[in-house]
Design a protein around this motif. Structure first.
Motif, PDB file in Angstrom:
ATOM      1  N   PRO A 102       2.184   0.108  57.214  1.00 34.70           N
ATOM      2  CA  PRO A 102       3.509   0.129  57.845  1.00 34.70           C
ATOM      3  C   PRO A 102       4.631   0.226  56.820  1.00 34.70           C
ATOM      4  CG  PRO A 102       2.711  -2.116  57.723  1.00 34.70           C
ATOM      5  CD  PRO A 102       1.599  -1.246  57.205  1.00 34.70           C
ATOM      6  N   ASP A 103       5.769   0.693  57.303  1.00 30.52           N
ATOM      7  CA  ASP A 103       6.994   0.665  56.506  1.00 30.52           C
ATOM      8  C   ASP A 103       7.741  -0.651  56.697  1.00 30.52           C
ATOM      9  OD1 ASP A 103       6.964   3.530  55.587  1.00 30.52           O
ATOM     10  OD2 ASP A 103       6.926   3.813  57.759  1.00 30.52           O
ATOM     11  N   LEU A 104       7.457  -1.348  57.787  1.00 27.81           N
ATOM     12  CA  LEU A 104       8.098  -2.615  58.118  1.00 27.81           C
ATOM     13  C   LEU A 104       7.108  -3.447  58.915  1.00 27.81           C
ATOM     14  CD1 LEU A 104      10.844  -4.286  58.236  1.00 27.81           C
ATOM     15  CD2 LEU A 104      11.180  -3.224  60.494  1.00 27.81           C
ATOM     16  N   VAL A 105       7.067  -4.738  58.648  1.00 29.43           N
ATOM     17  CA  VAL A 105       6.278  -5.681  59.441  1.00 29.43           C
ATOM     18  C   VAL A 105       7.253  -6.584  60.190  1.00 29.43           C
ATOM     19  CG1 VAL A 105       4.649  -7.603  59.381  1.00 29.43           C
ATOM     20  CG2 VAL A 105       4.276  -5.614  57.918  1.00 29.43           C
ATOM     21  N   LEU A 106       7.097  -6.654  61.500  1.00 30.84           N
ATOM     22  CA  LEU A 106       8.030  -7.401  62.347  1.00 30.84           C
ATOM     23  C   LEU A 106       7.319  -8.619  62.919  1.00 30.84           C
ATOM     24  CD1 LEU A 106      10.983  -7.004  63.317  1.00 30.84           C
ATOM     25  CD2 LEU A 106      10.049  -5.977  65.402  1.00 30.84           C
ATOM     26  N   VAL A 107       7.901  -9.796  62.684  1.00 32.48           N
ATOM     27  CA  VAL A 107       7.352 -11.053  63.215  1.00 32.48           C
ATOM     28  C   VAL A 107       8.419 -11.749  64.038  1.00 32.48           C
ATOM     29  CG1 VAL A 107       5.756 -11.305  61.284  1.00 32.48           C
ATOM     30  CG2 VAL A 107       8.004 -12.424  61.171  1.00 32.48           C
ATOM     31  N   GLN A 108       7.980 -12.726  64.827  1.00 36.05           N
ATOM     32  CA  GLN A 108       8.885 -13.422  65.737  1.00 36.05           C
ATOM     33  C   GLN A 108       8.709 -14.929  65.587  1.00 36.05           C
ATOM     34  OE1 GLN A 108       8.519 -15.446  68.655  1.00 36.05           O
ATOM     35  NE2 GLN A 108      10.732 -15.417  68.952  1.00 36.05           N
ATOM     36  N   GLY A 109       9.820 -15.629  65.433  1.00 39.66           N
ATOM     37  CA  GLY A 109       9.800 -17.077  65.532  1.00 39.66           C
ATOM     38  C   GLY A 109       9.236 -17.784  64.317  1.00 39.66           C
ATOM     39  N   ASP A 110       8.421 -18.809  64.573  1.00 41.88           N
ATOM     40  CA  ASP A 110       8.070 -19.768  63.522  1.00 41.88           C
ATOM     41  C   ASP A 110       6.620 -20.234  63.588  1.00 41.88           C
ATOM     42  OD1 ASP A 110       8.044 -21.404  65.789  1.00 41.88           O
ATOM     43  OD2 ASP A 110      10.054 -22.176  65.408  1.00 41.88           O
ATOM     44  N   THR A 111       5.755 -19.441  64.216  1.00 43.29           N
ATOM     45  CA  THR A 111       4.372 -19.864  64.373  1.00 43.29           C
ATOM     46  C   THR A 111       3.582 -19.665  63.086  1.00 43.29           C
ATOM     47  OG1 THR A 111       3.530 -17.714  65.062  1.00 43.29           O
ATOM     48  CG2 THR A 111       4.481 -19.128  66.780  1.00 43.29           C
ATOM     49  N   LEU A 112       2.359 -20.175  63.095  1.00 42.62           N
ATOM     50  CA  LEU A 112       1.467 -19.949  61.967  1.00 42.62           C
ATOM     51  C   LEU A 112       1.183 -18.458  61.793  1.00 42.62           C
ATOM     52  CD1 LEU A 112      -0.226 -21.329  59.784  1.00 42.62           C
ATOM     53  CD2 LEU A 112      -2.105 -21.462  61.437  1.00 42.62           C
ATOM     54  N   SER A 113       1.036 -17.738  62.903  1.00 36.98           N
ATOM     55  CA  SER A 113       0.824 -16.289  62.818  1.00 36.98           C
ATOM     56  C   SER A 113       1.997 -15.591  62.149  1.00 36.98           C
ATOM     57  CB  SER A 113       0.614 -15.702  64.216  1.00 36.98           C
ATOM     58  OG  SER A 113      -0.641 -16.060  64.743  1.00 36.98           O
ATOM     59  N   ALA A 114       3.218 -15.968  62.539  1.00 33.49           N
ATOM     60  CA  ALA A 114       4.397 -15.342  61.953  1.00 33.49           C
ATOM     61  C   ALA A 114       4.496 -15.635  60.456  1.00 33.49           C
ATOM     62  CB  ALA A 114       5.651 -15.817  62.679  1.00 33.49           C
ATOM     63  N   PHE A 115       4.236 -16.871  60.082  1.00 34.91           N
ATOM     64  CA  PHE A 115       4.310 -17.261  58.672  1.00 34.91           C
ATOM     65  C   PHE A 115       3.260 -16.534  57.843  1.00 34.91           C
ATOM     66  CE2 PHE A 115       2.546 -20.233  55.432  1.00 34.91           C
ATOM     67  CZ  PHE A 115       3.581 -20.131  54.512  1.00 34.91           C
ATOM     68  N   ALA A 116       2.002 -16.545  58.305  1.00 35.88           N
ATOM     69  CA  ALA A 116       0.938 -15.894  57.549  1.00 35.88           C
ATOM     70  C   ALA A 116       1.172 -14.390  57.450  1.00 35.88           C
ATOM     71  CB  ALA A 116      -0.415 -16.180  58.205  1.00 35.88           C
ATOM     72  N   THR A 117       1.681 -13.798  58.524  1.00 30.22           N
ATOM     73  CA  THR A 117       1.951 -12.358  58.508  1.00 30.22           C
ATOM     74  C   THR A 117       3.069 -12.027  57.530  1.00 30.22           C
ATOM     75  OG1 THR A 117       1.215 -12.101  60.798  1.00 30.22           O
ATOM     76  CG2 THR A 117       2.682 -10.402  59.916  1.00 30.22           C
ATOM     77  N   ALA A 118       4.148 -12.785  57.571  1.00 30.52           N
ATOM     78  CA  ALA A 118       5.251 -12.529  56.646  1.00 30.52           C
ATOM     79  C   ALA A 118       4.794 -12.677  55.204  1.00 30.52           C
ATOM     80  CB  ALA A 118       6.412 -13.477  56.945  1.00 30.52           C
ATOM     81  N   LEU A 119       3.969 -13.679  54.939  1.00 31.92           N
ATOM     82  CA  LEU A 119       3.475 -13.886  53.578  1.00 31.92           C
ATOM     83  C   LEU A 119       2.569 -12.729  53.148  1.00 31.92           C
ATOM     84  CD1 LEU A 119       3.278 -15.634  51.070  1.00 31.92           C
ATOM     85  CD2 LEU A 119       1.462 -16.956  52.203  1.00 31.92           C
ATOM     86  N   ALA A 120       1.697 -12.279  54.040  1.00 34.96           N
ATOM     87  CA  ALA A 120       0.821 -11.148  53.715  1.00 34.96           C
ATOM     88  C   ALA A 120       1.637  -9.887  53.439  1.00 34.96           C
ATOM     89  CB  ALA A 120      -0.165 -10.908  54.861  1.00 34.96           C
ATOM     90  N   ALA A 121       2.653  -9.644  54.252  1.00 36.32           N
ATOM     91  CA  ALA A 121       3.502  -8.474  54.038  1.00 36.32           C
ATOM     92  C   ALA A 121       4.257  -8.589  52.714  1.00 36.32           C
ATOM     93  CB  ALA A 121       4.479  -8.319  55.197  1.00 36.32           C
ATOM     94  N   HIS A 122       4.805  -9.761  52.454  1.00 42.72           N
ATOM     95  CA  HIS A 122       5.539  -9.983  51.207  1.00 42.72           C
ATOM     96  C   HIS A 122       4.633  -9.735  50.006  1.00 42.72           C
ATOM     97  CE1 HIS A 122       8.417 -11.822  48.454  1.00 42.72           C
ATOM     98  NE2 HIS A 122       7.467 -12.648  48.041  1.00 42.72           N
ATOM     99  N   GLN A 123       3.407 -10.234  50.069  1.00 43.86           N
ATOM    100  CA  GLN A 123       2.481 -10.043  48.952  1.00 43.86           C
ATOM    101  C   GLN A 123       2.072  -8.587  48.794  1.00 43.86           C
ATOM    102  OE1 GLN A 123      -0.607 -12.897  49.942  1.00 43.86           O
ATOM    103  NE2 GLN A 123       0.416 -14.536  48.812  1.00 43.86           N
ATOM    104  N   ALA A 124       2.117  -7.824  49.905  1.00 45.43           N
ATOM    105  CA  ALA A 124       1.789  -6.399  49.840  1.00 45.43           C
ATOM    106  C   ALA A 124       2.991  -5.534  49.504  1.00 45.43           C
ATOM    107  CB  ALA A 124       1.198  -5.954  51.181  1.00 45.43           C
ATOM    108  N   GLY A 125       4.159  -6.139  49.343  1.00 43.03           N
ATOM    109  CA  GLY A 125       5.361  -5.380  49.029  1.00 43.03           C
ATOM    110  C   GLY A 125       5.938  -4.627  50.208  1.00 43.03           C
ATOM    111  N   ILE A 126       5.645  -5.088  51.438  1.00 41.01           N
ATOM    112  CA  ILE A 126       6.144  -4.441  52.646  1.00 41.01           C
ATOM    113  C   ILE A 126       7.331  -5.252  53.181  1.00 41.01           C
ATOM    114  CG2 ILE A 126       5.575  -3.625  54.954  1.00 41.01           C
ATOM    115  CD1 ILE A 126       3.956  -2.294  52.740  1.00 41.01           C
ATOM    116  N   PRO A 127       8.460  -4.613  53.494  1.00 39.53           N
ATOM    117  CA  PRO A 127       9.593  -5.360  54.047  1.00 39.53           C
ATOM    118  C   PRO A 127       9.231  -6.072  55.356  1.00 39.53           C
ATOM    119  CG  PRO A 127      10.272  -3.161  53.376  1.00 39.53           C
ATOM    120  CD  PRO A 127       8.779  -3.177  53.295  1.00 39.53           C
ATOM    121  N   VAL A 128       9.851  -7.221  55.550  1.00 42.63           N
ATOM    122  CA  VAL A 128       9.612  -8.049  56.736  1.00 42.63           C
ATOM    123  C   VAL A 128      10.877  -8.100  57.572  1.00 42.63           C
ATOM    124  CG1 VAL A 128       9.114 -10.395  57.559  1.00 42.63           C
ATOM    125  CG2 VAL A 128       7.890  -9.469  55.572  1.00 42.63           C
ATOM    126  N   GLY A 129      10.732  -7.921  58.882  1.00 41.19           N
ATOM    127  CA  GLY A 129      11.813  -8.169  59.827  1.00 41.19           C
ATOM    128  C   GLY A 129      11.493  -9.422  60.612  1.00 41.19           C
TER     129      GLY A 129
END
Length: 378
Positions: free
Chosen positions: A97-124
């Motif tokens: 993806p060019d952007l990873v979009l997450v919602q709110g504050d769940t464990l899924s959102a946190f883990a996804t944002a961290l995975a995207a950040h580590q992959a160098g993918i922008p997070v929304g």
């Protein structure tokens, strides 16, 4: 993981959700992204609430293009975090993806944002900027949302107050006030739901929900004791749709099964939950989403937590924060039930969380961000 065809050219957006509330709030976003030329959303379910999310997808006529399967049962937060981080990292690698979009504050959102950040993918981050100011309340969600905002390139704040938190922490940056997408979903759902229980004539319906991790154990039992005491009034009936997590379901069932005028239900379709809120004289809840939805339906709220990151609902006069002691909950509920004018004042519909067009604004913000990004790289 389901196989899927490579996305078409354009801005590839991996839209990730794992829990029922995330899925409900992301369904309008998926639709809005699809409606904008040049945006190519790819939906991904992490499996955090696999069965509940499947029900939401069916209700909205959607499917997950990437399905990571149900999480392993009985694991603690460290193992679940590691599992989700690894699984979502694989989905990101596959989807490109060019952007990873997450919602709110769940464990899924946190883990996804961290995975995207580590992959160098922008997070929304949809629903950015909520703050209680206490990392222990709600736990672990407050830490999750602060961390996600720190990693996000695009921060979609539901209210001006949330945006103010973000500006204070990060400067202006990429911050857009959109409203809350839960209101978008609410406007759709309120047309179709039905109340799933029959309430005796002359009795008022009180709706109860409680599931947050910080309320497991003793706080949940105190809430259940307050429900039993309220049921003893005789002029109300209480409906509690139970979260399927055994820490919640089993504890509440042991305490309240068979108590007269208490209806314990299983998880409900979103539209039926909305119908219950519309029919209720009072909502007692620790849910963040219901704090957003109930004011728009004219349903007064007692917040079963020590603090709320949604102070707008209190400022609007639609809710009170009452904590989790049996005595405090009972006193607050009794006071409202015995004061019709005060209850009626809290029952006026108010809309502190938006006008039902949040998803459109998010899609427009992503489109503008993508256009600027493409222009900069041309």
């Amino acid at each position: 993981m389901n196989a899927f065809a490579p996305p078409l050219p354009g801005c590839r957006i991996l839209v990730v959700f794992g829990t029922r509330p995330e899925a409900i709030k992301m369904m309008p976003v998926l639709a809005a992204l699809r409606a904008r030329p040049g945006l190519r959303p790819i939906s991904c379910a992490t499996g955090q609430h696999a069965a509940l999310v499947a029900d939401v997808l069916a209700e909205f006529g959607e499917r997950a293009e990437i399905d990571l399967g149900a999480l392993p049962p009985g694991s603690g937060l460290p193992l679940l975090t590691g599992y989700l981080l690894t699984a979502v990292a694989g989905a990101i690698a596959a989807a490109r993806p060019d952007l990873v979009l997450v919602q709110g504050d769940t464990l899924s959102a946190f883990a996804t944002a961290l995975a995207a950040h580590q992959a160098g993918i922008p997070v929304g981050h949809v629903e950015a900027g909520l703050r209680s100011g206490d990392l222990a309340n709600p736990w672990p969600e407050e830490f999750h949302r602060v961390s996600i905002d720190a990693m996000a390139a695009l921060r979609f704040a539901p209210t001006e107050a949330a945006a103010a938190h973000l500006r204070a922490e990060y400067g202006r940056g990429q911050i857009l006030v959109t409203g809350n997408t839960g209101i978008d979903a609410l406007f759709r759902a309120r047309r179709t739901g039905v109340v799933p229980v029959a309430i005796a004539p002359g009795r008022r319906l009180l709706l109860v929900t409680a599931h947050r991790r910080e309320n497991w154990g003793a706080p949940l039992l105190r809430i259940a004791d307050a429900v039993a005491a309220l049921a003893a009034r005789g002029d109300v009936e209480l409906v509690w749709p139970l979260h399927p997590n055994p820490e919640v379901r089993d504890a509440v069932t042991r305490r309240l099964a068979g108590v007269p005028r208490v209806h314990l239900l299983g998880p409900l379709p979103h539209c039926d939950s909305v119908a219950l809120m519309r029919a209720a004289s009072l909502l007692l809840t620790d849910s963040g989403g219901m704090q957003e939805e109930a004011p728009a339906l004219g349903c007064p709220v007692l917040v079963l937590r020590e603090v709320t990151e949604r102070p707008e609902v209190v400022a609007a006069g639609a809710a009170e924060v009452v904590g989790t002691t049996t005595e405090g909950i009972l006193a607050a509920a009794q006071a409202l039930l015995e004061d019709p004018s005060r209850l009626a004042a809290m029952a006026r519909p108010v809309f502190p969380f938006g006008d039902g067009r949040a998803a459109e604004r998010i899609a427009a913000g992503i489109a503008a961000w993508w256009e600027a990004r493409c222009s900069a790289s041309a």
